[in-house]
Design a protein around this motif. Structure first.
Motif, mmCIF file in Angstrom:
data_model
loop_
_atom_site.group_PDB
_atom_site.id
_atom_site.type_symbol
_atom_site.label_atom_id
_atom_site.label_comp_id
_atom_site.label_asym_id
_atom_site.label_seq_id
_atom_site.Cartn_x
_atom_site.Cartn_y
_atom_site.Cartn_z
ATOM 1 N N HIS B 97 37.549 29.927 48.240
ATOM 2 C CA HIS B 97 38.943 29.795 47.807
ATOM 3 C C HIS B 97 39.841 30.860 48.438
ATOM 4 N N PRO B 98 40.052 30.752 49.768
ATOM 5 C CA PRO B 98 40.840 31.794 50.451
ATOM 6 C C PRO B 98 42.243 31.985 49.871
ATOM 7 N N GLY B 99 42.839 30.926 49.329
ATOM 8 C CA GLY B 99 44.202 31.047 48.784
ATOM 9 C C GLY B 99 44.275 32.057 47.647
ATOM 10 N N ILE B 100 43.262 32.025 46.769
ATOM 11 C CA ILE B 100 43.220 32.963 45.636
ATOM 12 C C ILE B 100 43.050 34.398 46.145
ATOM 13 N N VAL B 101 42.187 34.543 47.146
ATOM 14 C CA VAL B 101 41.909 35.879 47.692
ATOM 15 C C VAL B 101 43.159 36.437 48.370
ATOM 16 N N ASP B 102 43.859 35.560 49.074
ATOM 17 C CA ASP B 102 45.090 35.940 49.763
ATOM 18 C C ASP B 102 46.122 36.461 48.744
ATOM 19 N N LEU B 103 46.316 35.695 47.682
ATOM 20 C CA LEU B 103 47.253 36.091 46.629
ATOM 21 C C LEU B 103 46.896 37.463 46.061
ATOM 22 N N TYR B 104 45.608 37.609 45.708
ATOM 23 C CA TYR B 104 45.143 38.857 45.109
ATOM 24 C C TYR B 104 45.361 40.042 46.060
ATOM 25 N N SER B 105 44.983 39.879 47.333
ATOM 26 C CA SER B 105 45.087 40.983 48.295
ATOM 27 C C SER B 105 46.537 41.403 48.492
ATOM 28 N N ARG B 106 47.427 40.404 48.591
ATOM 29 C CA ARG B 106 48.839 40.718 48.811
ATOM 30 C C ARG B 106 49.439 41.427 47.617
ATOM 31 N N LEU B 107 49.123 40.914 46.418
ATOM 32 C CA LEU B 107 49.687 41.542 45.218
ATOM 33 C C LEU B 107 49.141 42.954 45.038
ATOM 34 N N ALA B 108 47.836 43.143 45.286
ATOM 35 C CA ALA B 108 47.239 44.477 45.134
ATOM 36 C C ALA B 108 47.925 45.472 46.066
ATOM 37 N N ALA B 109 48.173 45.049 47.313
ATOM 38 C CA ALA B 109 48.796 45.945 48.294
ATOM 39 C C ALA B 109 50.261 46.223 47.933
ATOM 40 N N GLU B 110 50.955 45.209 47.400
ATOM 41 C CA GLU B 110 52.352 45.385 46.973
ATOM 42 C C GLU B 110 52.450 46.299 45.755
ATOM 43 N N ALA B 111 51.461 46.176 44.864
ATOM 44 C CA ALA B 111 51.571 46.768 43.528
ATOM 45 C C ALA B 111 51.115 48.220 43.477
ATOM 46 N N VAL B 112 50.825 48.837 44.643
ATOM 47 C CA VAL B 112 50.401 50.239 44.622
ATOM 48 C C VAL B 112 51.535 51.140 44.126
ATOM 49 N N THR B 113 52.775 50.713 44.309
ATOM 50 C CA THR B 113 53.944 51.498 43.887
ATOM 51 C C THR B 113 54.087 51.453 42.363
ATOM 52 N N PRO B 114 54.216 52.630 41.717
ATOM 53 C CA PRO B 114 54.307 52.667 40.251
ATOM 54 C C PRO B 114 55.389 51.753 39.653
ATOM 55 N N ALA B 161 35.774 48.908 46.327
ATOM 56 C CA ALA B 161 36.568 49.069 47.554
ATOM 57 C C ALA B 161 36.056 48.146 48.660
ATOM 58 N N LEU B 162 34.740 48.059 48.760
ATOM 59 C CA LEU B 162 34.132 47.203 49.779
ATOM 60 C C LEU B 162 34.535 45.750 49.550
ATOM 61 N N MET B 163 34.497 45.322 48.299
ATOM 62 C CA MET B 163 34.865 43.952 47.936
ATOM 63 C C MET B 163 36.309 43.665 48.407
ATOM 64 N N ASP B 164 37.220 44.567 48.112
ATOM 65 C CA ASP B 164 38.630 44.399 48.499
ATOM 66 C C ASP B 164 38.820 44.426 50.015
ATOM 67 N N GLY B 165 38.205 45.414 50.656
ATOM 68 C CA GLY B 165 38.387 45.571 52.100
ATOM 69 C C GLY B 165 37.782 44.406 52.872
ATOM 70 N N LEU B 166 36.640 43.922 52.411
ATOM 71 C CA LEU B 166 36.007 42.772 53.065
ATOM 72 C C LEU B 166 36.897 41.542 52.972
ATOM 73 N N GLN B 167 37.582 41.380 51.842
ATOM 74 C CA GLN B 167 38.438 40.204 51.655
ATOM 75 C C GLN B 167 39.529 40.146 52.718
ATOM 76 N N VAL B 168 40.190 41.277 52.969
ATOM 77 C CA VAL B 168 41.274 41.287 53.961
ATOM 78 C C VAL B 168 40.712 41.037 55.369
ATOM 79 N N GLN B 169 39.592 41.678 55.695
ATOM 80 C CA GLN B 169 38.987 41.463 57.018
ATOM 81 C C GLN B 169 38.500 40.026 57.177
ATOM 82 N N TRP B 170 37.957 39.467 56.109
ATOM 83 C CA TRP B 170 37.472 38.084 56.144
ATOM 84 C C TRP B 170 38.640 37.109 56.320
ATOM 85 N N LEU B 171 39.731 37.327 55.599
ATOM 86 C CA LEU B 171 40.898 36.452 55.749
ATOM 87 C C LEU B 171 41.465 36.539 57.166
ATOM 88 N N THR B 172 41.390 37.734 57.771
ATOM 89 C CA THR B 172 41.958 37.942 59.110
ATOM 90 C C THR B 172 41.069 37.328 60.192
#
Lengths: 197, 197
Positions: B97-114, B161-172
């Motif tokens: 389900h790449p669409g779900i992973v894409d959503l999660y990765s983008r939101l996680a990267a956006e949401a680092v700001t308090p 961290a590995l789980m998250d980082g792998l997702q972005v590399q896998w999507l790319t």
């Protein structure tokens, strides 16, 4: 006063700096050229003179980041233990510059889609990073410095993924994540020799 | 026809689904309520009836994702090897389900700001995930199933961290990354027993 070359170059650098800040805050898609021009204190028309498209400006931001990293960490050393140490030094540098890490994480997550103007950059970036780490681990395997059973391809993929994933977790909960320490710990588990001399 | 409860609930679910698609494509900041309403085939006013703010809609998207994950993988099992296996099953599900992973990765990267409306969600999400893995590794340490020298806190941080980082590399670069395989390989290096029975 004259609009000559040095001033033009300074303007260009100012625009790249402003773009890096805006992309870090709002992402590439969320960051408008108007906002970037405003931050750089330049008119919208002035920005378009230097960067006719959003894509051209993004390419300039990514190229400058790579050039700065390569200069600072002298990333061009031959494959081996020293390459892994340079990646750690880069992580230590990143831990002092959250804004750069934020920009990189956001763009990487946005650019997973093939149509994104930074997609090819990140494809190449990930592939190059994996290959540099894998080649270094192969050299270490030949000299008996790689722990038996470690696969250079798998470990290189994991190392780069770990670096990326740690960055997002560290930006989210800075007091709970030791960015460089966690990477150092992982690297050390791959080796039969101390990572630091 | 009447606008009663069942229809209202369906509309609500449609809006959450449309929001997940739009956030996955354009990020949270880049995804407008107008675009989401259009995708769901509902008027802008109709959307505002269900979700008065962008933040309320984002919260609903994240809550539904967590509820779906928890249901499917039965994530509430006691700490131990089974928890790690469920994380792997989740990674296998994500790989389909790449669409779900894409959503999660983008939101996680956006949401680092308090200030980001999903920031507290991700703080809690990361902390909870680390603690669940750490507690499981501690149980395995007690039963001699954790490899000597592995620190449960450090290994839990690295795993998430590995789980998250792998997702972005896998999507790319999907053809070059085995999302679940790489995680399985890493987990196995932490254990003295086979991960799969």
């Amino acid at each position: 006063m004259s609009g000559g070359y040095p001033k033009g170059r300074i303007r260009r650098e100012d625009l790249i700096s402003a773009a890096a800040v805006v992309y870090g805050e709002a992402g590439y898609h969320g960051g408008s050229l108007r906002e970037i021009a405003k931050r750089a204190g330049i008119s919208h028309a002035g920005l378009l003179y230097h960067f006719p498209t959003k894509e051209a400006l993004l390419a300039a931001v990514l190229e400058r980041r790579d050039a700065e990293d390569a200069d600072r960490e002298q990333l061009g050393v031959p494959p081996g233990l020293e390459v892994l140490r340079r990646f750690l030094t880069l992580a230590e540098h990143n831990a002092r510059h959250p804004g750069i890490v934020d920009l990189y994480s956001r763009l990487a997550a946005e650019a997973v889609t093939p149509g994104h103007p930074a997609h090819e950059y990140f494809e190449r970036h990930y592939r190059d990073a994996r290959h540099r780490v894998r080649d270094s681990l192969r050299v270490l395997a030949d000299t008996g410095e790689l722990r038996p059973g470690v696969d250079p391809d798998e470990a290189a993929l994991a190392f780069i993924a770990l670096m990326d994933g740690l960055q997002v977790q560290w930006l989210t909960t800075p007091s709970e994540v030791d960015l460089a320490g966690a990477l150092r710990g992982f690297l050390q588990t791959l080796l039969t020799v101390p990572l630091q001399p």
